[in-house]
Design an enzyme around this catalytic site. Structure first.
Site, PDB file in Angstrom:
ATOM      1  N   LYS A 126     -11.230  -7.376  10.720  1.00 28.81           N
ATOM      2  CA  LYS A 126     -10.023  -8.021  11.248  1.00 28.81           C
ATOM      3  C   LYS A 126     -10.422  -9.383  11.792  1.00 28.81           C
ATOM      4  CE  LYS A 126      -5.668  -6.921  11.711  1.00 28.81           C
ATOM      5  NZ  LYS A 126      -4.876  -5.937  10.950  1.00 28.81           N
ATOM      6  N   ASP A 166      -1.334 -10.667   8.904  1.00 29.63           N
ATOM      7  CA  ASP A 166      -0.980  -9.717   9.963  1.00 29.63           C
ATOM      8  C   ASP A 166       0.070 -10.473  10.792  1.00 29.63           C
ATOM      9  OD1 ASP A 166      -2.140  -6.961  11.097  1.00 29.63           O
ATOM     10  OD2 ASP A 166      -1.691  -8.188  12.837  1.00 29.63           O
TER      11      ASP A 166
HETATM   12  N1  GLU Z   1      -2.749  -6.516   8.388  1.00 26.96           N
HETATM   13  C1  GLU Z   1      -2.490  -5.403   7.528  1.00 26.96           C
HETATM   14  C2  GLU Z   1      -3.015  -4.139   8.173  1.00 26.96           C
HETATM   15  O1  GLU Z   1      -2.972  -4.026   9.375  1.00 26.96           O
HETATM   16  C3  GLU Z   1      -2.934  -5.635   6.092  1.00 26.96           C
HETATM   17  C4  GLU Z   1      -4.381  -5.947   5.903  1.00 26.96           C
HETATM   18  C5  GLU Z   1      -4.755  -6.335   4.474  1.00 26.96           C
HETATM   19  O2  GLU Z   1      -3.896  -6.362   3.614  1.00 26.96           O
HETATM   20  O3  GLU Z   1      -5.952  -6.596   4.277  1.00 26.96           O
HETATM   21  O4  GLU Z   1      -3.436  -3.203   7.541  1.00 26.96           O
END
Ligand code: GLU
Length: 452
Positions: A126, A166
């Site tokens: 993240k 996100d």
């Molecule tokens: N932010 C999204 C999540 O919390 C998607 C992450 C992504 O597609 O890599 O899973």
């Protein structure tokens, strides 16, 4: 075993002061793993928990850009590469003033297990920055994204680390970041997901998290011979997850009646107007109070009308609730209110929207269905995985093809979580089932790969 976990958490708190949400996410996962740790001693012996709690790599960097007024603006950027046992680091970028190391560590930690549950080969990560996209001009957003990528480009590529969106990072931000990535690296590869459709993006990626959450809710209801047909649903949030949760709920013959943002919430008894919501949030990027100008029968309730930091949405009677805004938006009082008003299902579209006490309450009600975030909102990252697959083979699949794969993945996640809950004598407890199933796949890969 419980005292071993107590000790681990105590050390974790000491070593990570001020990272309450990371401790919260760890607490939820660790205790639910006890039945597995008792059954298979390899995990404790090889210190898998100690290892999985430590990010493989944490990057923090300065991001500076020039505002329209000519003022230099200084922010902190992050990328936490948490675990690569199953594949390249994968997870979104969050741009929000609340972003700090603890928030991104909780999100990165959750991402490991979520990504594992999808069955795809993606590790957990993240990143993001304490940057508020609200109120910024398009030029400021672009310059911030370029400045952020000045550092991030060193870390990412289609098979090392693949960020996505996100909160605060959607198609516009991914576009600006991809442009900068390409310029800096001379590479046109799938280093980001959530790309535009004409330059490597996947159909149905935008819809995927919301659609996936509704598919998951439908699977949960099916275990009780029920369906979404005719259900009144409340949704929090008005971003990508909330919008496409509402859209899919209609397709399942349910009726979403609320959405919320930082200014307040909409209660539309006739059902949320999804086209209007898309116009306000995806095109005009304005507050929800604008909604009632075109839908005079709906009500806008401003945040000032309910206690600070809480979401008024949960006082609206419903059959099912879809928290799709942010962490800890649903506390014990909220779920008690929901339950007293007849709600019998919570399906988490956001990451960790329920507090630990709220989860305990929901799991204790025999007539209540609870879909935890790791499982229920994995459709977004799963479809990012499908975008990576298309990029790797230089192909573009149709909307129907991606959507049917998404549906199959959500079914797989539900079945795996449910079967695992049964295997460990807690049938229907999807917190335990999804945590154990997600953990076991990563932990076994870590055991195979030795001490790295
Ligand atoms: N932010 C999204 C999540 O919390 C998607 C992450 C992504 O597609 O890599 O899973």
């Amino acid at each position: 075993m419980k005292s071993y976990i107590d000790g681990l958490l105590l050390n974790l708190k000491r070593a990570n002061p001020g990272q309450e949400v990371f401790i919260q996410a760890s607490t939820e996962i660790l205790y639910s793993l006890i039945p597995l740790l008792k059954r298979d001693e390899r995990y404790v012996k090889n210190k898998i928990l100690e290892r999985i709690l430590a990010p493989e790599r944490t990057m923090m960097f300065r991001v500076v850009y020039m505002s329209d007024g000519g003022e230099p603006c200084v922010h902190t950027g992050y990328r936490i590469e948490f675990n690569s046992a199953l594949g390249p680091y994968k997870g979104g970028l969050r741009f929000h003033p609340s972003v700090n190391l603890g928030v991104l560590k909780f999100l990165g930690f959750e991402q490991i297990f979520k990504n594992s549950l999808t069955g795809l080969n993606i590790g957990g990560a993240k990143g993001g920055a304490n940057f508020d996209t609200k109120g910024k001009s398009d030029g400021e957003i672009m310059r911030f994204c370029q400045a952020f990528m000045l550092e991030l480009h060193r870390l990412i590529s289609s098979n090392t680390d693949v960020p996505a969106g996100d909160i605060g990072v959607g198609g516009r931000e991914i576009g600006y970041m991809y442009g900068a990535y390409k310029k800096l690296t001379r590479r046109f590869d799938g280093a980001l997901t959530g790309k535009g459709l004409s330059w490597g993006g996947s159909l149905a990626r935008t819809e995927a998290t919301g659609y996936g959450s509704v598919y998951f809710a439908n699977e949960m209801l099916a275990t009780r011979g029920d369906s979404l047909h005719g259900k009144i649903c409340t949704i929090s949030g008005a971003g990508n997850v909330a919008i496409y949760t509402a859209e899919k709920l209609y397709q399942m013959q349910a009726k979403p009646v609320t959405v919320s943002d930082s200014t307040g919430f909409i209660y539309d008894a006739e059902g949320i107007d999804v086209a209007l919501l898309k116009k306000l949030k995806e095109q005009l990027r304005v507050g929800l109070c604008e909604y009632i100008k075109e839908r005079p029968n709906a009500k806008f309730i401003p945040v000032s009308a309910y206690p600070a930091g809480r979401n008024g949405v949960w006082s609206v009677p419903c059959d099912a609730a879809f928290p799709s805004a942010t962490q800890n938006e649903l506390n014990l009082q909220d779920v008690k209110t929901l339950y007293a008003n007849g709600c019998r299902m919570v399906c988490e579209g956001a990451n960790m929207p329920s507090t630990l006490e709220a989860i305990d309450f929901m799991l204790a009600q025999k007539d209540f269905l609870f879909g935890p975030a790791k499982a229920a909102n994995a459709g977004g990252v799963a479809t990012s995985g499908l975008e990576m697959a298309q990029n790797a083979q230089m192909a573009s699949w149709s909307f129907e093809e991606v959507d049917s794969k998404l549906r199959e993945i959500m079914r797989h996640i539900f079945r795996t979580s449910y079967e695992t809950s049964k295997e460990f004598g807690a049938e229907g407890n999807l917190v335990l089932g999804s945590n154990i199933a997600g953990f076991r796949r990563v932990a076994d890969a870590m055991l195979d790969q030795g001490l790295v």
